[in-house]
Design a protein around this motif. Structure first.
Motif, PDB file in Angstrom:
ATOM      1  N   LYS A 145     -10.051   1.849  -0.975  1.00  0.00           N
ATOM      2  CA  LYS A 145     -10.726   0.847  -1.802  1.00  0.00           C
ATOM      3  C   LYS A 145     -11.882   0.246  -1.020  1.00  0.00           C
ATOM      4  N   LYS A 146     -12.968  -0.006  -1.741  1.00  0.00           N
ATOM      5  CA  LYS A 146     -14.139  -0.616  -1.125  1.00  0.00           C
ATOM      6  C   LYS A 146     -14.147  -2.116  -1.414  1.00  0.00           C
ATOM      7  N   THR A 147     -14.305  -2.910  -0.354  1.00  0.00           N
ATOM      8  CA  THR A 147     -14.451  -4.354  -0.502  1.00  0.00           C
ATOM      9  C   THR A 147     -15.792  -4.722   0.129  1.00  0.00           C
ATOM     10  N   GLY A 148     -16.706  -5.212  -0.668  1.00  0.00           N
ATOM     11  CA  GLY A 148     -18.069  -5.389  -0.161  1.00  0.00           C
ATOM     12  C   GLY A 148     -18.635  -4.017   0.139  1.00  0.00           C
ATOM     13  N   THR A 149     -18.962  -3.755   1.399  1.00  0.00           N
ATOM     14  CA  THR A 149     -19.439  -2.425   1.771  1.00  0.00           C
ATOM     15  C   THR A 149     -18.431  -1.692   2.652  1.00  0.00           C
ATOM     16  N   THR A 150     -17.239  -2.259   2.778  1.00  0.00           N
ATOM     17  CA  THR A 150     -16.254  -1.713   3.710  1.00  0.00           C
ATOM     18  C   THR A 150     -15.111  -1.015   2.973  1.00  0.00           C
ATOM     19  N   TRP A 151     -14.871   0.219   3.376  1.00  0.00           N
ATOM     20  CA  TRP A 151     -13.749   0.976   2.821  1.00  0.00           C
ATOM     21  C   TRP A 151     -12.524   0.829   3.720  1.00  0.00           C
ATOM     22  N   ALA A 152     -11.342   0.757   3.091  1.00  0.00           N
ATOM     23  CA  ALA A 152     -10.084   0.751   3.840  1.00  0.00           C
ATOM     24  C   ALA A 152      -9.000   1.383   2.981  1.00  0.00           C
ATOM     25  N   THR A 153      -7.957   1.863   3.622  1.00  0.00           N
ATOM     26  CA  THR A 153      -6.809   2.339   2.871  1.00  0.00           C
ATOM     27  C   THR A 153      -6.014   1.134   2.361  1.00  0.00           C
ATOM     28  N   VAL A 154      -5.206   1.373   1.334  1.00  0.00           N
ATOM     29  CA  VAL A 154      -4.409   0.304   0.730  1.00  0.00           C
ATOM     30  C   VAL A 154      -2.946   0.543   1.096  1.00  0.00           C
ATOM     31  N   ASN A 155      -2.465  -0.266   2.018  1.00  0.00           N
ATOM     32  CA  ASN A 155      -1.070  -0.119   2.425  1.00  0.00           C
ATOM     33  C   ASN A 155      -0.162  -0.501   1.267  1.00  0.00           C
ATOM     34  N   ASP A 156       0.919   0.277   1.110  1.00  0.00           N
ATOM     35  CA  ASP A 156       1.930   0.008   0.092  1.00  0.00           C
ATOM     36  C   ASP A 156       1.439   0.252  -1.336  1.00  0.00           C
ATOM     37  N   SER A 157       0.315   0.909  -1.502  1.00  0.00           N
ATOM     38  CA  SER A 157      -0.097   1.287  -2.863  1.00  0.00           C
ATOM     39  C   SER A 157       0.986   2.136  -3.508  1.00  0.00           C
ATOM     40  N   ALA A 158       1.168   1.963  -4.810  1.00  0.00           N
ATOM     41  CA  ALA A 158       2.160   2.772  -5.525  1.00  0.00           C
ATOM     42  C   ALA A 158       1.756   4.247  -5.570  1.00  0.00           C
ATOM     43  N   PHE A 159       0.490   4.544  -5.315  1.00  0.00           N
ATOM     44  CA  PHE A 159       0.054   5.948  -5.277  1.00  0.00           C
ATOM     45  C   PHE A 159       0.406   6.617  -3.953  1.00  0.00           C
ATOM     46  N   ASN A 160       0.574   5.840  -2.903  1.00  0.00           N
ATOM     47  CA  ASN A 160       0.781   6.419  -1.577  1.00  0.00           C
ATOM     48  C   ASN A 160       2.049   7.271  -1.561  1.00  0.00           C
ATOM     49  N   ARG A 161       1.952   8.431  -0.953  1.00  0.00           N
ATOM     50  CA  ARG A 161       3.127   9.304  -0.870  1.00  0.00           C
ATOM     51  C   ARG A 161       2.925  10.330   0.222  1.00  0.00           C
ATOM     52  N   ARG A 162       4.005  10.878   0.679  1.00  0.00           N
ATOM     53  CA  ARG A 162       3.982  12.041   1.557  1.00  0.00           C
ATOM     54  C   ARG A 162       4.736  13.184   0.896  1.00  0.00           C
ATOM     55  N   VAL A 163       4.244  14.373   1.111  1.00  0.00           N
ATOM     56  CA  VAL A 163       4.932  15.607   0.754  1.00  0.00           C
ATOM     57  C   VAL A 163       5.091  16.355   2.068  1.00  0.00           C
ATOM     58  N   THR A 164       6.275  16.838   2.358  1.00  0.00           N
ATOM     59  CA  THR A 164       6.536  17.459   3.658  1.00  0.00           C
ATOM     60  C   THR A 164       7.149  18.851   3.468  1.00  0.00           C
ATOM     61  N   PRO A 165       7.415  19.554   4.551  1.00  0.00           N
ATOM     62  CA  PRO A 165       8.098  20.847   4.429  1.00  0.00           C
ATOM     63  C   PRO A 165       9.536  20.729   3.922  1.00  0.00           C
ATOM     64  N   LEU A 166       9.996  19.523   3.640  1.00  0.00           N
ATOM     65  CA  LEU A 166      11.334  19.347   3.075  1.00  0.00           C
ATOM     66  C   LEU A 166      11.315  18.880   1.617  1.00  0.00           C
ATOM     67  N   SER A 167      10.136  18.690   1.041  1.00  0.00           N
ATOM     68  CA  SER A 167      10.065  18.205  -0.344  1.00  0.00           C
ATOM     69  C   SER A 167      10.438  19.314  -1.334  1.00  0.00           C
ATOM     70  N   ASP A 168      11.010  18.924  -2.469  1.00  0.00           N
ATOM     71  CA  ASP A 168      11.317  19.887  -3.539  1.00  0.00           C
ATOM     72  C   ASP A 168      10.039  20.334  -4.231  1.00  0.00           C
ATOM     73  N   ILE A 169       9.824  21.635  -4.309  1.00  0.00           N
ATOM     74  CA  ILE A 169       8.652  22.186  -4.979  1.00  0.00           C
ATOM     75  C   ILE A 169       9.106  23.338  -5.873  1.00  0.00           C
ATOM     76  N   GLU A 170       8.571  23.389  -7.089  1.00  0.00           N
ATOM     77  CA  GLU A 170       8.929  24.442  -8.038  1.00  0.00           C
ATOM     78  C   GLU A 170       8.089  25.692  -7.791  1.00  0.00           C
ATOM     79  N   ILE A 171       8.713  26.836  -7.926  1.00  0.00           N
ATOM     80  CA  ILE A 171       7.978  28.097  -7.914  1.00  0.00           C
ATOM     81  C   ILE A 171       7.562  28.384  -9.348  1.00  0.00           C
TER      82      ILE A 171
END
Ligand code: FEO
Ligand code: CA
Ligand code: CA
Length: 753
Positions: free
Chosen positions: A215-241
């Protein structure tokens, strides 16, 4: 100011290998790849009239006022790639060995998202001293391909959103030596087998994908901690073929006896963004993570032995990190692909686990409730990016792809479905992916010496595939799992390591980086060496200090123009847009594009056309010119296929014979059409590129700065080969970290102007 190589490394890097060759040749090529990537000469700082990466401003963890991933279809704008301002007006950035990010005067580059950064309020800030845990809720390692997905001011999906959005990105690998990812562990971790479970768990978790709101605030970009969009996918996540391989016997495992799902995604490299707004990720050098027993050929006794060899897993192969030794739990056992069970179908072991890796993976970055899918109709190999043809209503879609190993191939997939305008804004993005990516035809490229080429369909109806004796294909699913063997069967053209590709939005032409090939030689011996040909015409020696780099050490960029049928065409014409080279190299044999000191580069890798400015951005992952400069990014305004001239390269063989190779060289660049824009920190690769839809903010990734730092020096920061980004004021600790940087123009203009 250059100093001799002072690093002796003994472990093997599983990146960028080739597996056409015999077992011993294969081992040697891994070593060669290791040496070319690692033996970088280091030098002092280069001062220049360039803007140095500035203060970090706000780091990660801004506010958290988003309202969550509501799925509201919104129009997708398609601004024409026509510039109203002068592009490439910036002053070229000089080559540099400085441990910093250099961008042109008038631009600012700032790190915003580095290895270990917290994605959740409950996960503490990264200490960067080897004691951190909970990597399932932190940024992964080796940031790679990346795509931006816009949000509205209130946090709902909005393709045109330029001040708030989501970055989805790949975390390809982790910096390692002697098995251990030493920057993740106290004292560098365990460099022998068995690997402790706690270390394995961390290393697995830094691979995969991440999604983070910015997100940009003024002219400065930063990540948004705890955003509901934030996620990790790892080599252990369920993935469909998904697609032809779903439910096939080749992907039956103890984890998925029905062959319908796979645990995780691995070594994710290039990316793509579908016309319907999803994220595509290519699984690249996944094979090296798996171990295979010394007597497994006899245990199997079937054609899978041929397939495993073709994909680089001969019996007796050891794994990159030894993850299979982490314990008896299934999540460790799956990294050993030896046949161990008594079942006929593989439902009691992981003999088929490798067949679940090597695909293009599709994710809806906006909606974490949607299951991620492996799109098997696009084939299985060392995937890089996935670039779509320009969608045309009523026409089929093409997806262009490459297989990055020495002497591998260029592919395209053509959908059966024809494009509907309404699919640019679907209510269900993953269902739209099912429509376009699960059924179609896969082709491999065969290039002729006259500047033409053919797309050869890989299907059971191809007589060459039916008649192939080295491997008997059972069905289409078998072709999609063993795509390299099918491409061998039809005599496709072996290329100098196809990396990323991108489609020029102005004319639909397709650009592929061919990063380098140490096995291209005028005097080929053995199965892995090839003589130069028209599409891969150079074989020469480049000196790196006193070290001779042979083959095509600097790489080139080839481009295709489709013939009749556009995306669905079965023929094309091609030329070489640019040859990488040192500016001082012989312009009749090596520097064939006459690159100047403001333009010269080596080993092009990332490549993407901006949909907003039309600029072609070229990024490097080099080990040949690194005695002179760190890796870089250039901005280009290319012409079109055929705008240059035919040329003939004349070689003399050691036996005294001659070899004349015709090639087609694109119009030579000028100072107005090719210019260096950025140079990265020591030991890093520049990769991943995406922009906000106004073209005013660019995000790129700095991968593996300081990767040659030895585990023996883990507690002595003065011996780190890079201290970026901490030396630019970002984050705790001095251990170097892969990171996303944001680039803006100080006058608010578009990037590249
Ligand atoms: Fe991960 Fe071939 O680049
Ligand atoms: Ca050189
Ligand atoms: Ca690469």
């Amino acid at each position: 100011m250059n100093k001799p190589n002072d690093l002796v490394r003994t472990s093997l890097n599983a990146d960028d290998i080739e597996s056409h060759a015999s077992p011993s040749e294969h081992f040697n090529t891994i070593l060669a790849a290791r040496m070319s990537r690692r033996n970088m000469l280091r030098g002092g700082a280069v001062t220049a009239a360039t803007a140095i990466m500035g203060s970090m401003g706000l780091s990660a963890c801004g506010g958290s006022d988003n309202v969550g991933p509501a799925v509201t279809p919104t129009p997708t704008p398609t601004p024409p790639p026509v510039a109203t301002e002068k592009l490439l007006a910036f002053a070229a950035v000089p080559k540099s060995l400085a441990d910093q990010v250099s961008v042109p005067a008038g631009y600012t580059a700032t790190a915003i998202y580095a290895l270990g950064d917290s994605l959740r309020a409950a996960t503490p800030a990264y200490k960067n001293d080897g004691t951190d845990s909970d990597f399932e809720n932190r940024a992964g390692d080796h940031h790679d391909g990346m795509e931006y997905f816009g949000l509205s001011a209130t946090g709902t999906p909005l393709a045109s959103g330029a001040d708030r959005g989501i970055l989805a990105m790949n975390h390809e690998a982790t910096t390692d030596e002697k098995l251990s990812s030493h920057f993740l562990h106290v004292n560098g971790g365990t460099t022998s087998l068995p690997r402790p479970a706690a270390e394995v768990d961390k290393e697995v978790a830094v691979h995969g994908l991440s999604v983070v709101e910015v997100k940009k605030t003024g002219t400065t970009w930063a990540t948004v901690n705890d955003s509901a969009f934030n996620r990790r996918v790892t080599p252990l996540s369920d993935i469909e073929i998904s697609g032809p391989v779903r439910g096939n016997a080749l992907v039956v495992t103890k984890y998925s006896p029905t062959g319908t799902k796979m645990r995780g995604t691995l070594n994710n490299c290039g990316t793509g963004k579908s016309p319907w707004g999803t994220y595509l990720s290519g699984e690249e050098n996944w094979a090296g993570y798996f171990a295979r027993g010394a007597a497994d050929d006899a245990a199997r006794g079937d054609k899978s032995v041929v397939a495993l060899k073709r994909y680089g897993r001969n019996q007796g192969s050891t794994s990159r990190h030894g993850w299979e030794t982490g314990g008896t739990d299934d999540k460790y056992a799956r990294w050993d692909i030896s046949k161990k069970g008594a079942s006929a179908d593989g439902s009691d072991d992981y003999r088929n686990e490798l067949n679940g890796m090597g695909y293009i993976v599709e994710m809806d970055a906006y909606d974490k409730t949607k299951v991620i899918r492996k799109r098997t109709a696009l084939g299985r190999y060392a995937h890089e990016s996935a670039a779509f043809s320009v969608p045309a209503v009523g026409q089929q879609l093409a997806v262009y792809m490459g297989d990055d190993s020495r002497n591998e191939y260029i592919y395209k997939f053509v959908s059966n479905a024809t494009w509907l305008a309404a699919d640019a804004n679907p209510t269900d993005r993953m269902a739209t992916g099912d429509k376009y990516l699960d059924s179609g035809k896969l082709y491999v490229a065969k290039l002729a010496a006259d500047g033409t080429g053919q797309w050869i369909e890989l299907s059971m109806s191809n007589a060459l595939i039916q008649a192939y004796t080295a491997y008997k294909f059972a069905d289409l699913a078998d072709i999609m799992v063993n795509t390299r063997l099918a491409a061998d069967a039809v005599g496709a053209t072996k290329m100098d390591r196809p990396e990323w590709c991108s489609v020029n939005p102005a004319n639909g032409e397709i650009y592929y980086t061919l990063t380098n090939n140490s096995n291209r030689t005028v005097n080929p011996t053995g199965s892995s060496q090839l003589a130069p040909d028209s599409a891969n015409p150079r074989a020469y020696t480049d000196m790196k200090g006193t070290s001779a780099q042979n083959g095509n050490p600097n790489g080139h960029i080839i481009r295709f123009k489709e013939g009749t049928g556009a995306a669905a065409a079965t023929s094309f014409t091609w030329d070489v847009y640019l040859f990488g080279a040192e500016s001082g190299a012989d312009s009749s044999k090596i520097n064939l594009s006459s690159l100047t000191a403001d333009q010269d580069f080596s080993s092009p890798d990332g490549l993407a056309f901006s949909p907003y400015t039309g600029i072609c951005w070229i990024q490097t992952d080099d080990g040949a010119y690194t005695d002179v400069t760190n890796c870089m990014m250039l901005a280009a305004i290319p012409g079109k296929v055929g705008d240059g001239a035919k040329s003939t390269l004349n070689y003399t063989t050691t036996a005294g014979g001659s070899l004349a190779v015709d090639t087609f060289i694109g119009k030579k660049p000028t100072a107005d059409t090719l210019k260096r824009f950025l140079v990265g920190p020591a030991g890093s690769e520049i990769t991943g590129i995406t922009e906000t839809p106004d073209g005013k903010t660019m995000f790129i990734n700095i991968q593996h700065p300081g990767e040659t730092t030895s585990v023996a020096n883990i507690n002595d920061p003065t011996k780190y080969t890079s201290q970026w980004p901490s030396n630019a004021g970002y984050g705790a600790g001095k251990r170097p970290r892969s990171a996303t940087i944001v680039i803006t123009k100080n006058d608010g203009g578009r990037i590249g102007s």
